[in-house]
Design an enzyme around this catalytic site. Structure first.
Site, PDB file in Angstrom:
ATOM      1  CE1 TYR A   6      -9.751   4.401   6.586  1.00  0.00           C
ATOM      2  CE2 TYR A   6      -9.259   6.015   4.867  1.00  0.00           C
ATOM      3  CZ  TYR A   6      -8.952   5.410   6.079  1.00  0.00           C
ATOM      4  OH  TYR A   6      -7.832   5.811   6.764  1.00  0.00           O
ATOM      5  NE  ARG A   7     -19.255  -0.045   4.305  1.00  0.00           N
ATOM      6  CZ  ARG A   7     -19.579  -0.455   5.523  1.00  0.00           C
ATOM      7  NH1 ARG A   7     -18.835  -1.362   6.127  1.00  0.00           N
ATOM      8  NH2 ARG A   7     -20.638   0.033   6.136  1.00  0.00           N
ATOM      9  CD  GLU A  59      -0.781   4.616   6.014  1.00  0.00           C
ATOM     10  OE1 GLU A  59      -1.416   4.682   7.088  1.00  0.00           O
ATOM     11  OE2 GLU A  59      -0.402   5.638   5.392  1.00  0.00           O
ATOM     12  CD1 TRP A 116     -14.370   8.776   7.881  1.00  0.00           C
ATOM     13  CD2 TRP A 116     -12.893   8.934   6.211  1.00  0.00           C
ATOM     14  NE1 TRP A 116     -14.479  10.029   7.351  1.00  0.00           N
ATOM     15  CE2 TRP A 116     -13.589  10.157   6.329  1.00  0.00           C
ATOM     16  CE3 TRP A 116     -11.904   8.808   5.237  1.00  0.00           C
ATOM     17  CZ2 TRP A 116     -13.331  11.246   5.501  1.00  0.00           C
ATOM     18  CZ3 TRP A 116     -11.649   9.891   4.410  1.00  0.00           C
ATOM     19  CH2 TRP A 116     -12.354  11.080   4.542  1.00  0.00           C
ATOM     20  CG  ASN A 137      -4.439   7.720   6.267  1.00  0.00           C
ATOM     21  OD1 ASN A 137      -5.581   7.460   5.916  1.00  0.00           O
ATOM     22  ND2 ASN A 137      -3.707   6.862   6.973  1.00  0.00           N
ATOM     23  CG  ASP A 168     -18.319  -4.926   7.654  1.00  0.00           C
ATOM     24  OD1 ASP A 168     -17.149  -5.196   7.312  1.00  0.00           O
ATOM     25  OD2 ASP A 168     -18.699  -3.772   7.902  1.00  0.00           O
TER      26      ASP A 168
END
Length: 616
Positions: free
Chosen positions: A187-188, A247, A201, A183, A296
């Site tokens: 994700y910050r 991806e 996540w 994967n 955000d």
């Protein structure tokens, strides 16, 4: 150097982010900033000014960052021109059409078709990532163990109330314990100290799904993070691919060339060989730490919560590495253009399961999960409801709060026309359906996290077998001045009023209100209705401090602050909607998030520098 499209029609493709930066500069889309600038709020404030300037401003390369030897690149994807340049195209929908051609390939018949199909399939194999055996650029400089110090990186502290500095454009690599599938997600990462970060996540992300496998097995999960990848890889990490699809195949498809990968030094994962910076380490299944708050993409602070901890055991980077970052906040921002690419590229995938869909639009004010408008080719009764239910059961579309379905003759790019269509056609009883279901974790309006009200609106033409729409009288010229005068006399809590579509069956009345413990939405709604506005009136209540002339901001507030099941009242053919901030007096017992607001001191400095450097 970067490869430009030649006479042969070969696409632009970038080996690394440096070639993309060179292309930005040639295109006049980059501003180099040679003066020192702080990663604490300053760079973020200047980037926010650029993102919200005309056409998304320019990409910014901060060459002298206080406290770090690494330059910082921001806003690289933040315009229509730059997102096209990043993905090597002048036509984003064309990427979708290429994808559609692969998805809809038919089994070959006869020798000639089989030969053509074989050649095509061999061409697709060029998208598969390739492993590199020689020492890669991303490992030119190596720090291990106690040598690791994340403070070397110019990690941005984006908003004043953030829990700390966050790595905001990380390409995170994990592997399933059960299947071995890779994967690649984004994700910050909140930097806690010299060698640990949070890893944020959400529960519906593949990274979290893989992590649960390791938790069940009681085993550490290896993680690698790449910062500063070529644009196709960075985009692919944000893409909502179905679970199990690599991806990096999408990145190769976009580039029309494989991504060069290399094995990490201390974990059994591969990362892009030409990335600027690599972090290697692990996540322990039994360890959580408070992460956040974080400013955000919703325009609000996401609230602190417990998330896994990423232990960085190895840090490698290229010589002269460039740190790539993004700044998120109230739209428009850079991530809006990444979402635009997803909207265009993934339309064919949506059409494979819902072939009646002709187009769709996700307004930026809906922050990707609050509203989608879908245009369909309608051929049978109640088809719009079938489409809504299918979307609410499909991947990340399942998090969408409001779905509006229109006929394919409606131009989704004509946004004022869409609003006019809504207020001229809508039948409250026939066309609206309020239900409930799962929501994005960042939806703060719902009574509880991740679950709340949903609204479907069918604006398609009535067909045989469907009830006709009721015919309401046109308001006949809503006298907003007189109505506003009477409303103020009746209730001083109303502070401002604006009317749109006063000559339609659904006059849209926008109201700024000052709520008190004794005057909440139900009481204010009764005061409004007591003046008997025309049947069909839609009244939307906003907090008193809102700028009632800013259409985009009002739409953003409405879509973010409203839970359809709780905040919509239909009475006597009038629809009232509460888009105000909620408190326990409203029956809301979660913590309402704060707006993102930069400090006045930093904003003053940022604006002065942005003007001097030609950013705004």
């Amino acid at each position: 150097m970067f490869k430009r499209k030649g006479a042969s029609g070969a696409p632009v493709r970038y080996r690394d982010i440096r070639e993309f930066i060179a292309a930005l500069e040639v295109a006049g889309e980059l501003i180099r900033i040679a003066e020192p600038c702080s990663p604490y709020l300053e760079i973020s404030a200047i980037t926010d000014l650029a993102a919200k300037s005309k056409d998304g401003g320019k990409a910014l390369l901060f060459e002298q960052v206080t406290g770090s030897a690494f330059p910082v690149l921001t806003n690289a994807f933040g315009s229509n021109k730059r997102i096209n340049l990043a993905l090597g195209t002048t036509d984003l929908p064309n990427l979708g059409r290429r994808l559609q051609a692969i998805i809809q390939s038919k089994p070959p018949r006869g020798f000639a078709e089989k030969l053509a199909f074989l050649r095509e399939a061999l061409g697709w194999s060029r998208f598969i990532p390739r492993s590199r055996k020689t020492r890669p650029p991303c490992q030119e400089v190596v720090y291990r163990g106690e040598e690791v110090d994340l403070s070397r990186l110019p990690v941005l502290h984006t908003w004043p109330a953030d829990g700390g500095p966050f790595i905001t454009l990380p390409v995170v690599f994990t592997r399933s314990l059960e299947t071995g599938a890779r994967n690649v997600g984004m994700y910050r990462l909140q930097v806690f100290d010299r060698n640990t970060t949070g890893i944020h996540w959400h529960i519906h992300k593949d990274g979290a799904h893989f992590f649960h496998e390791y938790c069940k097995a009681g085993r550490r999960m290896e993680v690698a993070v790449a910062i500063g990848c070529d644009p196709a890889v960075t985009y692919a990490a944000t893409a909502p691919l179905p679970r199990g699809i690599d991806e990096l195949l999408l990145a190769g498809f976009i580039r029309r060339a494989p991504v060069a990968m290399v094995k990490c030094l201390t974990v059994d994962l591969e990362v892009p060989a030409w990335a600027e910076i690599i972090l290697e380490g692990y996540v322990d299944p039994d360890e959580r730490r408070l992460e956040g708050p974080f400013g955000d993409h919703t325009g609000y602070y996401s609230l602190p919560d417990l998330y896994p901890v990423f232990h960085v055991r190895t840090l490698t980077h290229r010589l002269g590495a460039i740190y790539s970052a993004t700044v998120v906040g109230r739209p428009p921002m850079e991530d809006c253009y990444l979402a635009l690419a997803t909207e265009r590229i993934f339309l064919p995938l949506l059409q494979t399961v819902q072939p009646e869909i002709r187009d769709y639009w996700l307004p930026w004010e809906g922050v990707f999960h609050n509203l989608v408008v879908v245009a369909i080719e309608k051929t049978y009764p109640r088809q719009a409801w079938k489409v809504m239910q299918a979307l609410w059961g499909s991947g990340q579309m399942s998090f969408c709060k409001i779905i509006i379905v229109v006929d394919d003759s409606v131009d989704l790019s004509d946004h004022p026309g869409l609003l006019r269509h809504l207020i001229e056609v809508l039948d409250f009883d026939r066309d609206m359906n309020i239900t409930e279901g799962i929501l994005d974790v960042l939806d703060h309006a719902a009574p509880q996290a991740c679950y709340g009200g949903k609204l479907g609106i069918d604006l398609t033409r009535a067909q045989a077998g469907e009830a006709p729409r009721r015919t309401l009288p046109v308001a006949g010229g809503f006298d907003d001045v007189l109505f506003w005068s009477r409303l103020q006399d009746r209730e001083p809590a109303f502070r401002d009023c604006r009317v749109l579509g006063g000559d339609t069956i659904h006059p849209l009345v926008l109201l700024a209100v000052k709520k008190t413990p004794a005057q909440r939405f139900p009481e204010l709604a009764r005061s409004f209705l007591s003046l008997t506005p025309p049947p069909g009136t839609i009244g939307v209540f906003f907090d008193a401090q809102e700028d009632m002339a800013d259409d985009s901001r009002l739409l953003w507030r409405l879509l973010n602050n409203c839970d359809p099941r709780r905040d919509m009242l239909l009475e006597a053919d009038r629809l009232l909607i509460d888009a105000t901030r909620k408190t326990p007096e409203d029956g809301y017992f979660r913590q309402w998030p704060e707006d993102l607001v930069m400090t006045a001191e930093v904003m003053k400095i940022a604006l002065e520098k942005a003007k001097r450097w030609g950013v705004v």
